[in-house]
Scaffold this motif. Structure first.
Motif, PDB file in Angstrom:
ATOM      1  N   GLY A 135       0.921  -1.451   0.359  1.00  0.00           N
ATOM      2  CA  GLY A 135       0.020  -0.246  -0.049  1.00  0.00           C
ATOM      3  C   GLY A 135       1.156   1.522  -0.100  1.00  0.00           C
ATOM      4  N   GLU A 143      -7.699   7.898   6.610  1.00  0.00           N
ATOM      5  CA  GLU A 143      -6.888   6.766   6.536  1.00  0.00           C
ATOM      6  C   GLU A 143      -5.720   5.699   7.349  1.00  0.00           C
ATOM      7  OE1 GLU A 143      -6.594   7.363   1.593  1.00  0.00           O
ATOM      8  OE2 GLU A 143      -4.599   8.564   2.618  1.00  0.00           O
ATOM      9  N   GLY A 159      -7.459  -1.511   1.576  1.00  0.00           N
ATOM     10  CA  GLY A 159      -8.876  -1.297   0.936  1.00  0.00           C
ATOM     11  C   GLY A 159     -10.064  -1.727   2.111  1.00  0.00           C
ATOM     12  N   ASP A 160      -9.674  -2.144   3.128  1.00  0.00           N
ATOM     13  CA  ASP A 160     -11.236  -2.538   4.182  1.00  0.00           C
ATOM     14  C   ASP A 160     -10.834  -1.586   4.696  1.00  0.00           C
ATOM     15  OD1 ASP A 160     -11.360  -5.142   3.054  1.00  0.00           O
ATOM     16  OD2 ASP A 160     -10.134  -6.539   4.260  1.00  0.00           O
ATOM     17  N   THR A 161     -12.227  -1.701   5.598  1.00  0.00           N
ATOM     18  CA  THR A 161     -12.917  -0.646   6.691  1.00  0.00           C
ATOM     19  C   THR A 161     -12.464  -0.829   8.753  1.00  0.00           C
ATOM     20  OG1 THR A 161     -14.350   0.325   5.540  1.00  0.00           O
ATOM     21  CG2 THR A 161     -14.258   1.034   8.161  1.00  0.00           C
ATOM     22  N   LYS A 174     -10.262   4.034   6.535  1.00  0.00           N
ATOM     23  CA  LYS A 174     -10.061   2.655   5.357  1.00  0.00           C
ATOM     24  C   LYS A 174      -8.683   2.471   5.211  1.00  0.00           C
ATOM     25  CE  LYS A 174      -9.803   2.835   0.281  1.00  0.00           C
ATOM     26  NZ  LYS A 174      -9.915   3.523  -0.651  1.00  0.00           N
ATOM     27  N   VAL A 176      -5.123   1.521   3.400  1.00  0.00           N
ATOM     28  CA  VAL A 176      -4.663   1.886   2.609  1.00  0.00           C
ATOM     29  C   VAL A 176      -3.618   1.336   2.157  1.00  0.00           C
ATOM     30  CG1 VAL A 176      -5.744   3.788   2.387  1.00  0.00           C
ATOM     31  CG2 VAL A 176      -3.348   4.190   3.757  1.00  0.00           C
TER      32      VAL A 176
END
Length: 843
Positions: A135, A143, A159-161, A174, A176
């Protein structure tokens, strides 16, 4: 004589195998400890070299006493530091608490470091403290970065929360990027990183840092750079050069591993001490079996010292082999210890195994010295065999006078040990170190008198064994035939079980006391608090109070007041519901006082009453935090208890004077009680906030020390297991050699009708008898030592009362019986398979 010793070792390989195993295990424990501590020390060294490689100067601002918070450095100060000559880079750090939840909602990193911080990219866009493995760096408030362990445990991908909390409601960020970390966050803890602005907002103040790190240009002196930086930083800042930091970290790591090493070596010494009994027993039996051979050597001209030297050389060769094998096994033990501590989240860094030349030398020295020391007395006894004994198959047994003298010495040691233990146990904390000496004397005294005790003990067991027929009649006679040998074999098991029993008594008593006090003092089903030891927003109690699952609740809201010249923390509670949630033990007054007196009542515990000399009915003038004045009447005094606040007053009286409305914790009772279903219901009500912990009374007791005691007890059990295993080998060895010694006798029994299965049963019953005898001695001594240890720790654990864990003791006795059965399997099988004619012709 050397050739004779070598020939004897080769001639008795099978008999000496168990003895070598006893030494081997003890040596392996010592080697494993040394290799483990060297490995951990080297891993710390390498980690510090890695994490501090680019650190030339580190500065931490002083604590802000006026604001009551940690000091900070402004962003403009950081920019001025960047302009100093000789500075390659400057890193501003922000650190705080951040609890992370997994995808399924359960919190990660419980009981470990749950940290948050900032990702501070340099000119190349990278933060050297936290190398990215996937990432990119965070660039906005929504983020976050996670370390590799946290992302893996939580099931997160780029990309997951991510669900997390700092000191308030659940945040959704999020993911990243994922970073690698070389510090303790990677050992069971979690690490969440944000961009500068977000981290400052969450943990400090905008534009502020709580630490600064400078990297010097090549050729720039660290000391010179530190001196120049001091002029720009707040006064009294803690400023260290990279060299000072590395040396400090090495020292701290060495101190930490030194204490652990000492503990492990103590248990290794116990294992070796138990091994001495096995070795001594083996060589005593070997010397007895070879008495004619020794006497013949004397008759043909060998001097006493030559015979002694022959036996000692034999022991030395055995110790040399055991040391070599123990060294190899010790490497495996070191790996096992490292894995054990890794599973408990100890935070020890990983690294390659380190085997120093000193460890190799120690393994051989320990093996040889311990074996020769244990064989010395049998060697002297061998040398004392008169040459005329070569004409007889039977050597004169030790005179009874020697046993009487031994018994007198043992009784004296026991008396001194008991009196010393009782005296030191009654002296409080001062006796914690001193008690080890009389306790050791007591155990040694028991070992010394064990031969005298073995006879009556075997006689008591005799009627119980007769139900097994002829084998049950013969087994106690065999065990009683040589009380010294029986005692020596049982003593090895006694030492291990006495320590296990003593530790169990103290641990069970302590945890039982913690749980009983928690249940008696806290009648609420759950206490809700913050994991970071901070405060909860008032909205938490408001949410819980509205829940249909909650039948009664009260916040514990705190505020500081001045009484005279002192600052005292008062706790506000709901006087209408607190009686459903807490049950203090009152010296005077009662909880009902909180609902009377116009809200001006104050309840205090005995510690506060003793400090200030307050009594029930006394009025106390107070100055609240907002400057207003008032007075409170002492409505009751209750016993000091760590599960209760030290003061309680009506919430409505305290709250108007508070600057911030927040709670130390919230107490609740639910319709569903204190089970897991009720806990999950409360967690859902609180949005499964990972920063909030919901604890029932069992959890409170565990947090107060019960969990740490249980973990420590399990580790100590594992360490003492080595001593118990060696003792079991001693039983096997003694019985195997006893069978060899009684070959002719067993042949005669077989000749007159004793069946193979009866022969096996006889040996097994003898083994069980010796094992249970040692277990009973160990349990008795362990209970007494557990009582003494409990007296010494009772001042540190409120309400401590000795509890004898009869269930665990029964399990220990059953385990000793099983040990006896297992230890007797091979010797019994060997005895049953003896050829009758061959056995009858044996010497």
């Amino acid at each position: 004589m050397f050739r004779t010793a070598l020939r004897n070792v080769l001639a008795h390989k099978a008999r000496l195998l168990m003895t070598m195993l006893a030494v081997l295990l003890g040596v392996a424990f010592v080697v494993g400890t040394l290799v483990f501590t060297d490995t951990v020390g080297n891993a710390y060294k390498e980690r510090f070299l890695t994490t501090l490689r680019d650190v030339s100067v580190q500065a931490t601002p002083p604590y802000d006493e006026k604001a009551g918070e940690r000091g900070t450095v402004a962003e403009d100060t950081l920019r001025r530091l960047q302009r100093l000559p000789g500075v390659a880079s400057v890193t501003g750090s922000v650190e705080g608490f951040a609890a992370v939840a997994a995808k399924d909602g359960h919190p990660l990193g419980e009981d470990h470091v749950t940290a948050g911080g900032n990702y501070f990219p340099q000119a190349d866009g990278k933060d050297t403290r936290h190398p990215l493995t996937a990432g990119r760096a965070p660039t906005g408030p929504d983020e976050v970065l996670l370390d590799t362990a946290t992302a893996g445990q939580g099931g997160y991908r780029i990309g997951d929360t991510v669900r997390l909390a700092v000191d308030g409601p659940v945040l959704h960020k999020k993911l990243v990027g994922i970073v690698r970390t070389d510090d303790t966050h990677g050992s069971g803890g979690t690490l969440a990183l944000f961009d500068d602005a977000t981290a400052q907002k969450l943990f400090l103040k905008p534009g502020r840092y709580d630490g600064i790190t400078l990297e010097a240009d090549r050729g720039t002196s660290e000391a010179k750079l530190a001196a120049e930086a001091r002029h720009l930083l707040p006064g009294d800042s803690d400023i260290s050069t990279g060299a000072q930091l590395r040396e400090r970290q090495r020292t701290e790591a060495a101190e930490g591993t030194r204490g652990l090493s000492q503990v492990l070596l103590v248990f290794a010494a116990i294992a070796l001490f138990v091994g001495i009994f096995v070795i001594g027993n083996t060589f005593t039996m070997l010397v007895t079996q070879r008495s004619r051979e020794m006497a013949l050597m004397r008759a043909v001209g060998a001097e006493r010292r030559q015979v002694t030297r022959s036996v000692l050389v034999e022991a030395g060769l055995l110790g040399l082999c055991a040391g070599a094998a123990g060294f190899l096994l010790g490497i495996g033990v070191a790996m096992g210890i490292r894995q054990l501590f890794a599973s408990t989240g100890s935070g020890f860094p990983d690294g390659p195994l380190v085997i120093s030349p000193g460890t190799v030398l120690i393994s051989f020295l320990v093996g040889v010295v311990v074996t020769m020391l244990a064989a010395y007395v049998p060697a002297r006894r061998a040398a004392a065999v008169p040459p005329v004994a070569a004409m007889s198959a039977i050597h004169t047994p030790p005179p009874a006078r020697g046993l009487r003298r031994r018994n007198a010495i043992g009784v004296a040691l026991i008396a001194i040990g008991v009196l010393g233990v009782v005296f030191t146990a009654s002296s409080g904390e001062q006796g914690r170190t001193v008690v080890l000496l009389p306790a050791a004397l007591l155990l040694i005294g028991i070992i010394v008198v064990t031969p005298a005790l073995s006879g009556p003990a075997v006689d008591l067991a005799g009627p119980l064994l007769r139900r097994f027929g002829v084998p049950g009649t013969l087994a106690p006679r065999n065990a009683r035939r040589n009380p010294r040998r029986t005692a020596s074999t049982a003593s090895a098991l006694m030492i291990g079980l006495s320590l296990v029993t003593g530790l169990t008594v103290v641990a069970v008593s302590a945890t039982t006391s913690l749980h009983e006090r928690a249940e008696n003092s806290v009648t609420a089903d759950f206490e809700i608090s913050s994991k970071n030891s901070g405060h909860l927003p008032a909205s938490v109690h408001q949410t819980l109070a509205k829940s249909s699952a909650v039948t009664s609740s009260s916040p514990r809201r705190q505020g500081a007041v001045r009484i005279g010249g002192d600052e005292v923390t008062l706790t506000g509670v709901n006087p209408r519901t607190i009686g459903d949630l807490l049950d203090p033990s009152f010296v005077s007054g009662s909880l009902a006082a909180l609902g009377s007196g116009g809200g001006k009542s104050l309840l205090i515990d005995t510690s506060i009453a003793d400090i200030y000399g307050w009594t029930t009915g006394q009025r106390v003038p107070v100055v609240y935090d907002d400057g207003s004045r008032g007075s409170l009447e002492i409505g009751g005094v209750y016993h000091d208890d760590e599960y209760l606040p030290s003061t309680m007053m009506p919430l409505a009286t305290l709250q108007p004077h508070l600057k911030e409305i927040e709670d130390a914790s919230v107490l609740v009772r639910t319709k569903a009680g204190d089970g897991d279903a009720a806990r999950r219901s409360l967690q859902r009500t609180l949005d499964q906030n990972p920063v909030i912990q919901v604890q029932n009374t069992d959890d409170l007791a565990e947090a107060a020390g019960g969990e740490a005691i249980t973990l420590l007890l399990n580790v100590l059990y594992g360490l003492l297991a080595m001593a118990v295993v060696i003792a079991v080998l001693g039983v096997v060895n003694t019985l195997a050699m006893s069978v060899f010694e009684r070959t002719r006798e067993i042949g005669m029994l077989r000749a007159v009708g004793l069946q193979p299965e009866q022969t096996k049963r006889m040996i097994r019953l003898e083994s069980v008898l010796i094992s249970l005898f040692g277990a009973l001695l160990g349990i008795g001594a362990g209970i007494f030592l557990g009582w003494a240890a409990g007296k010494l720790v009772s001042d540190s654990i409120q309400g401590y009362e000795m509890v004898i864990p009869w269930g665990r003791i029964a399990v220990a006795l059953a385990g000793a019986a099983v040990v006896g059965v297992v230890a007797g399997l091979w010797p019994a099988r060997r005895a049953a398979r003896l050829n009758i004619l061959t056995a009858l012709k044996a010497d």
